[in-house]
Design a protein around this motif. Structure first.
Motif, PDB file in Angstrom:
ATOM      1  N   LEU A 329     -55.755  16.794  26.659  1.00 45.34           N
ATOM      2  CA  LEU A 329     -55.738  17.154  25.232  1.00 45.34           C
ATOM      3  C   LEU A 329     -56.721  16.280  24.450  1.00 45.34           C
ATOM      4  CD1 LEU A 329     -51.915  17.674  24.640  1.00 45.34           C
ATOM      5  CD2 LEU A 329     -53.656  19.428  24.927  1.00 45.34           C
ATOM      6  N   HIS A 330     -56.843  15.022  24.838  1.00 46.60           N
ATOM      7  CA  HIS A 330     -57.773  14.121  24.155  1.00 46.60           C
ATOM      8  C   HIS A 330     -59.205  14.649  24.316  1.00 46.60           C
ATOM      9  CE1 HIS A 330     -59.869  10.352  23.077  1.00 46.60           C
ATOM     10  NE2 HIS A 330     -58.743  10.022  22.458  1.00 46.60           N
ATOM     11  N   ARG A 331     -59.525  15.137  25.517  1.00 48.92           N
ATOM     12  CA  ARG A 331     -60.868  15.692  25.743  1.00 48.92           C
ATOM     13  C   ARG A 331     -61.080  16.921  24.841  1.00 48.92           C
ATOM     14  NH1 ARG A 331     -61.966  19.733  28.516  1.00 48.92           N
ATOM     15  NH2 ARG A 331     -60.212  19.672  29.960  1.00 48.92           N
ATOM     16  N   MET A 332     -60.059  17.789  24.763  1.00 53.13           N
ATOM     17  CA  MET A 332     -60.175  18.988  23.905  1.00 53.13           C
ATOM     18  C   MET A 332     -60.388  18.568  22.447  1.00 53.13           C
ATOM     19  SD  MET A 332     -57.047  21.225  25.477  1.00 53.13           S
ATOM     20  CE  MET A 332     -57.118  22.043  27.069  1.00 53.13           C
ATOM     21  N   MET A 333     -59.677  17.536  22.035  1.00 53.14           N
ATOM     22  CA  MET A 333     -59.792  17.053  20.652  1.00 53.14           C
ATOM     23  C   MET A 333     -61.197  16.499  20.396  1.00 53.14           C
ATOM     24  SD  MET A 333     -57.368  14.223  18.783  1.00 53.14           S
ATOM     25  CE  MET A 333     -57.981  12.811  19.673  1.00 53.14           C
ATOM     26  N   ARG A 334     -61.752  15.764  21.368  1.00 52.50           N
ATOM     27  CA  ARG A 334     -63.103  15.190  21.213  1.00 52.50           C
ATOM     28  C   ARG A 334     -64.161  16.276  21.098  1.00 52.50           C
ATOM     29  NH1 ARG A 334     -61.572  11.845  25.614  1.00 52.50           N
ATOM     30  NH2 ARG A 334     -62.977  12.898  27.029  1.00 52.50           N
ATOM     31  N   GLU A 335     -63.938  17.402  21.807  1.00 49.03           N
ATOM     32  CA  GLU A 335     -64.919  18.499  21.730  1.00 49.03           C
ATOM     33  C   GLU A 335     -65.025  19.012  20.295  1.00 49.03           C
ATOM     34  OE1 GLU A 335     -64.239  20.259  26.197  1.00 49.03           O
ATOM     35  OE2 GLU A 335     -63.917  21.607  24.487  1.00 49.03           O
ATOM     36  N   VAL A 336     -63.885  19.049  19.610  1.00 48.65           N
ATOM     37  CA  VAL A 336     -63.864  19.572  18.233  1.00 48.65           C
ATOM     38  C   VAL A 336     -64.196  18.478  17.223  1.00 48.65           C
ATOM     39  CG1 VAL A 336     -62.370  20.632  16.489  1.00 48.65           C
ATOM     40  CG2 VAL A 336     -62.266  21.416  18.858  1.00 48.65           C
ATOM     41  N   PHE A 337     -63.658  17.289  17.464  1.00 46.73           N
ATOM     42  CA  PHE A 337     -63.904  16.154  16.556  1.00 46.73           C
ATOM     43  C   PHE A 337     -64.537  15.006  17.356  1.00 46.73           C
ATOM     44  CE2 PHE A 337     -59.767  17.733  14.473  1.00 46.73           C
ATOM     45  CZ  PHE A 337     -60.424  18.409  13.446  1.00 46.73           C
ATOM     46  N   PRO A 338     -65.855  15.050  17.598  1.00 39.72           N
ATOM     47  CA  PRO A 338     -66.473  13.992  18.421  1.00 39.72           C
ATOM     48  C   PRO A 338     -66.210  12.591  17.871  1.00 39.72           C
ATOM     49  CG  PRO A 338     -68.026  15.783  18.018  1.00 39.72           C
ATOM     50  CD  PRO A 338     -66.812  16.083  17.190  1.00 39.72           C
ATOM     51  N   GLU A 339     -66.037  12.469  16.547  1.00 37.92           N
ATOM     52  CA  GLU A 339     -65.844  11.125  16.001  1.00 37.92           C
ATOM     53  C   GLU A 339     -64.503  10.504  16.405  1.00 37.92           C
ATOM     54  OE1 GLU A 339     -65.705  12.868  11.754  1.00 37.92           O
ATOM     55  OE2 GLU A 339     -64.710  10.936  11.550  1.00 37.92           O
ATOM     56  N   LEU A 340     -63.614  11.301  17.011  1.00 36.57           N
ATOM     57  CA  LEU A 340     -62.327  10.736  17.454  1.00 36.57           C
ATOM     58  C   LEU A 340     -62.375  10.286  18.917  1.00 36.57           C
ATOM     59  CD1 LEU A 340     -59.733  13.157  15.769  1.00 36.57           C
ATOM     60  CD2 LEU A 340     -60.793  11.081  14.858  1.00 36.57           C
ATOM     61  N   GLY A 341     -63.613  10.198  19.452  1.00 41.73           N
ATOM     62  CA  GLY A 341     -63.793   9.873  20.869  1.00 41.73           C
ATOM     63  C   GLY A 341     -63.057   8.621  21.322  1.00 41.73           C
ATOM     64  N   SER A 342     -63.032   7.583  20.480  1.00 40.54           N
ATOM     65  CA  SER A 342     -62.430   6.323  20.946  1.00 40.54           C
ATOM     66  C   SER A 342     -61.045   6.084  20.341  1.00 40.54           C
ATOM     67  CB  SER A 342     -63.359   5.153  20.599  1.00 40.54           C
ATOM     68  OG  SER A 342     -63.552   5.140  19.198  1.00 40.54           O
ATOM     69  N   VAL A 343     -60.532   7.100  19.671  1.00 39.22           N
ATOM     70  CA  VAL A 343     -59.205   6.944  19.043  1.00 39.22           C
ATOM     71  C   VAL A 343     -58.112   6.953  20.117  1.00 39.22           C
ATOM     72  CG1 VAL A 343     -57.536   8.233  17.650  1.00 39.22           C
ATOM     73  CG2 VAL A 343     -59.839   7.848  16.791  1.00 39.22           C
ATOM     74  N   LYS A 344     -57.165   6.033  19.991  1.00 39.56           N
ATOM     75  CA  LYS A 344     -56.102   5.949  20.999  1.00 39.56           C
ATOM     76  C   LYS A 344     -54.894   6.810  20.626  1.00 39.56           C
ATOM     77  CE  LYS A 344     -57.160   1.278  22.637  1.00 39.56           C
ATOM     78  NZ  LYS A 344     -57.961   1.707  23.773  1.00 39.56           N
ATOM     79  N   LEU A 345     -54.062   7.029  21.621  1.00 41.41           N
ATOM     80  CA  LEU A 345     -52.884   7.899  21.439  1.00 41.41           C
ATOM     81  C   LEU A 345     -51.609   7.062  21.440  1.00 41.41           C
ATOM     82  CD1 LEU A 345     -53.924  10.678  23.962  1.00 41.41           C
ATOM     83  CD2 LEU A 345     -54.375  10.569  21.501  1.00 41.41           C
ATOM     84  N   THR A 346     -50.718   7.410  20.529  1.00 41.05           N
ATOM     85  CA  THR A 346     -49.431   6.702  20.486  1.00 41.05           C
ATOM     86  C   THR A 346     -48.321   7.522  21.148  1.00 41.05           C
ATOM     87  OG1 THR A 346     -49.009   7.666  18.315  1.00 41.05           O
ATOM     88  CG2 THR A 346     -49.983   5.450  18.362  1.00 41.05           C
ATOM     89  N   HIS A 347     -48.499   8.876  21.166  1.00 38.70           N
ATOM     90  CA  HIS A 347     -47.452   9.742  21.722  1.00 38.70           C
ATOM     91  C   HIS A 347     -48.087  10.910  22.476  1.00 38.70           C
ATOM     92  CE1 HIS A 347     -45.556   7.793  18.262  1.00 38.70           C
ATOM     93  NE2 HIS A 347     -44.375   8.028  18.809  1.00 38.70           N
ATOM     94  N   SER A 348     -47.393  11.369  23.491  1.00 39.23           N
ATOM     95  CA  SER A 348     -47.740  12.626  24.160  1.00 39.23           C
ATOM     96  C   SER A 348     -46.424  13.208  24.650  1.00 39.23           C
ATOM     97  CB  SER A 348     -48.662  12.368  25.346  1.00 39.23           C
ATOM     98  OG  SER A 348     -48.856  13.555  26.084  1.00 39.23           O
ATOM     99  N   TRP A 349     -46.166  14.449  24.307  1.00 40.07           N
ATOM    100  CA  TRP A 349     -44.867  15.012  24.699  1.00 40.07           C
ATOM    101  C   TRP A 349     -45.013  16.506  24.986  1.00 40.07           C
ATOM    102  CZ3 TRP A 349     -46.305  14.126  19.690  1.00 40.07           C
ATOM    103  CH2 TRP A 349     -46.104  15.152  18.742  1.00 40.07           C
ATOM    104  N   THR A 350     -43.944  17.087  25.459  1.00 38.32           N
ATOM    105  CA  THR A 350     -43.972  18.503  25.818  1.00 38.32           C
ATOM    106  C   THR A 350     -42.679  19.198  25.422  1.00 38.32           C
ATOM    107  OG1 THR A 350     -44.311  20.065  27.655  1.00 38.32           O
ATOM    108  CG2 THR A 350     -43.055  18.074  28.148  1.00 38.32           C
ATOM    109  N   GLY A 351     -42.732  20.503  25.386  1.00 42.69           N
ATOM    110  CA  GLY A 351     -41.546  21.314  25.138  1.00 42.69           C
ATOM    111  C   GLY A 351     -41.838  22.727  25.616  1.00 42.69           C
ATOM    112  N   ASN A 352     -40.794  23.518  25.778  1.00 43.22           N
ATOM    113  CA  ASN A 352     -40.974  24.888  26.278  1.00 43.22           C
ATOM    114  C   ASN A 352     -40.974  25.908  25.150  1.00 43.22           C
ATOM    115  OD1 ASN A 352     -40.977  23.911  28.841  1.00 43.22           O
ATOM    116  ND2 ASN A 352     -39.021  24.826  29.450  1.00 43.22           N
TER     117      ASN A 352
END
Ligand SMILES: Cc1cc2nc3c(=O)[nH]c(=O)nc-3n(C[C@H](O)[C@H](O)[C@H](O)COP(=O)(O)OP(=O)(O)OC[C@H]3O[C@@H](n4cnc5c(N)ncnc54)[C@H](O)[C@@H]3O)c2cc1C
Length: 441
Positions: A329-352
């Motif tokens: 998801l981080h890669r997908m986000m960077r494709e759209v917002f290249p300036e977020l390339g080095s931004v770190k993640l605090t959470h990652s979760w899932t649901g159905n």
């Protein structure tokens, strides 16, 4: 938790929403008897419970986990007012009068939700934010432009196109080919909404019982007997709202008939660390919700209660973990917002989420058991609306037939509720997205 350099200190695989509104434990015991037993304590079950209480009934809501634990406290919080159904049915093969009835019923979910939040005083950071649907290809843009007037007519609110050269007025990215703004859309904090809806149902008289898995439902006299992980309960009527969790990992199900009609799909979301407010305002002018036009879509938004980007998508169609999904998801986000390339993640979760084979939500009755399910990943307003409508039907208080009630509910022969085909279908959709994009270059 893990050494991945993308993860900020304290990285968590619990939903970001649970920081402010984790589903709370309840100490209610299982009663022996209920007028209506509702299986599943998400938006659908809780909304049904609230409506039943308003009509003078006292339902019991049973959830295998905590109340609100499922998709209802894990989603993106985008209130889309049934637009997915509108998109589908507008291009579908149903009879024109049926399409009209379904689109009207779907569109009505948006004012219903706004009215519900206001009436019950549910504080969940709700804003009528509007939504931007960026176009992944010029063709998608043209299709949106053709659809916009109809959507405006159905929703009764402005829908307008933003061409590529003015895209930064709607989204701080050059990744797309313009897009469509829909005003009949909002945003909320899903965890707070789930909690507030549960509290409203309780205040109105519903009994909410958590950590109680329904293992089977059988007829008994004029009512039903439910076997649960905490003993049995008798009910005059039963409503099942288990949606994307209808089939358990061990193969069990409260209502196998419904599980056979659900296609559970894991959806994943990441949250970034806090960013400067100016960055958020530049990336999300007007702080609208965003969902792109790909077949395997990205949906993203600013958090309602902090300056973070929340980025969601189908990181994988095979079983995976939130930790494995995060870099994708981080890669997908960077494709759209290249300036977020080095931004770190605090959470990652899932649901159905739950898809259906006809891509429509459904309410109805099978062998005397009511159900409401299948919001195609767009159920903040719709699941709440289905719950309300199935409750009206159950209580015999519906003035007219709801357009999504009792539709044929297809399932292919041999399908038991485990979507083994997803990696193939998902891979095919991804490939078609790639081809469309290559053709657009
Ligand atoms: C990651 C993600 C992002 C999403 N983003 C959006 C969005 O931005 N906008 C939008 O409109 N929609 C979104 N959705 C979809 C939306 O969240 C759902 O459509 C909606 O929450 C469904 O509500 P529900 O009550 O039908 O199901 P759920 O909230 O999933 O509730 C079902 C409940 O049934 C319980 N259950 C299952 N089996 C049993 C049993 N045997 N006994 C007792 N209890 C049982 C489960 O524990 C669960 O709590 C998203 C979903 C996910 C997962």
């Amino acid at each position: 938790m893990t050494e991945n350099p993308l993860f900020a200190p304290g990285f968590s695989t619990a939903p970001y929403w649970w920081e402010a509104a984790q589903p709370v434990p309840r100490s209610n015991g299982l009663p022996e008897q209920a007028a209506v037993a509702i299986v599943g304590g998400g938006y659908a079950g809780l909304s049904a419970a609230l409506t039943l209480c308003r009509l003078g009934h006292r339902p019991v809501v049973l959830d295998a986990e905590r109340i609100g634990w499922g998709a209802s406290s894990r989603n993106g919080g985008m209130v889309s007012g049934g637009l997915k159904v509108l998109g589908k049915t507008l291009g579908g093969k149903l009879a024109p009068e049926k399409i009209q009835a379904i689109t009207a019923a779907a569109a009505a979910s948006f004012p219903f939700l706004e009215e519900l939040l206001a009436r019950e005083g549910i504080d969940c950071d709700y804003r009528r934010s509007g939504r931007f649907n960026p176009a992944y290809t010029p063709r998608h843009y043209a299709a949106q432009a053709a659809r916009a007037p109809k959507l405006a007519e159905i929703t009764g609110m402005p829908v307008y196109m933003v061409p590529r050269e003015r895209q930064h007025e709607a989204l701080g990215s050059d990744h797309y080919f313009g897009g469509m703004v829909t005003e009949a859309s909002g945003s909320l904090h899903p965890g707070k909404y789930a909690r507030g809806l549960a509290e409203a149902a309780e205040r109105a008289g519903a009994l909410l019982v958590d950590e109680t898995r329904v293992q089977g439902i059988r007829r008994e006299g004029s009512g039903f007997r439910l076997a649960t992980s905490r003993g049995e309960i008798r009910a005059d009527a039963v409503l099942v709202t288990t949606n994307g969790y209808s089939k358990q990992p061990d193969g069990g199900s409260a209502m196998p008939w419904l599980a056979k009609r659900m296609i559970p799909v894991g959806s994943y979301i990441i949250a970034t660390e806090e960013l400067p407010a100016e960055t958020i305002d530049r990336l999300f002018p007007g702080r609208r919700m965003v969902g792109d036009s790909k077949r395997v879509l990205n949906y993203f938004r600013p958090a309602p209660d902090s300056n973070r980007v929340l980025w969601g998508g189908r990181a994988s169609f095979s079983p995976t973990t939130p930790e494995q999904a995060a870099p994708v998801l981080h890669r997908m986000m960077r494709e759209v917002f290249p300036e977020l390339g080095s931004v770190k993640l605090t959470h990652s979760w899932t649901g159905n989420v739950a898809f259906t084979f006809d891509f429509l939500p459904h309410i109805g009755v099978e062998e005397g058991i009511h159900y409401a399910a299948g919001c195609q990943g767009s159920g903040v307003a719709m699941a709440s609306w289905l719950g309300h409508n199935v409750a009206l039907k159950l209580a015999g208080a519906a003035n007219q037939r709801f357009a999504l009630d009792g539709l044929p509910f297809p399932t292919p022969p041999g399908y038991g509720g485990t979507p083994w085909f997803l990696p193939f279908v998902g891979g095919w959709y991804r490939l078609r997205d790639k081809i469309d994009r290559m053709m657009a270059a």
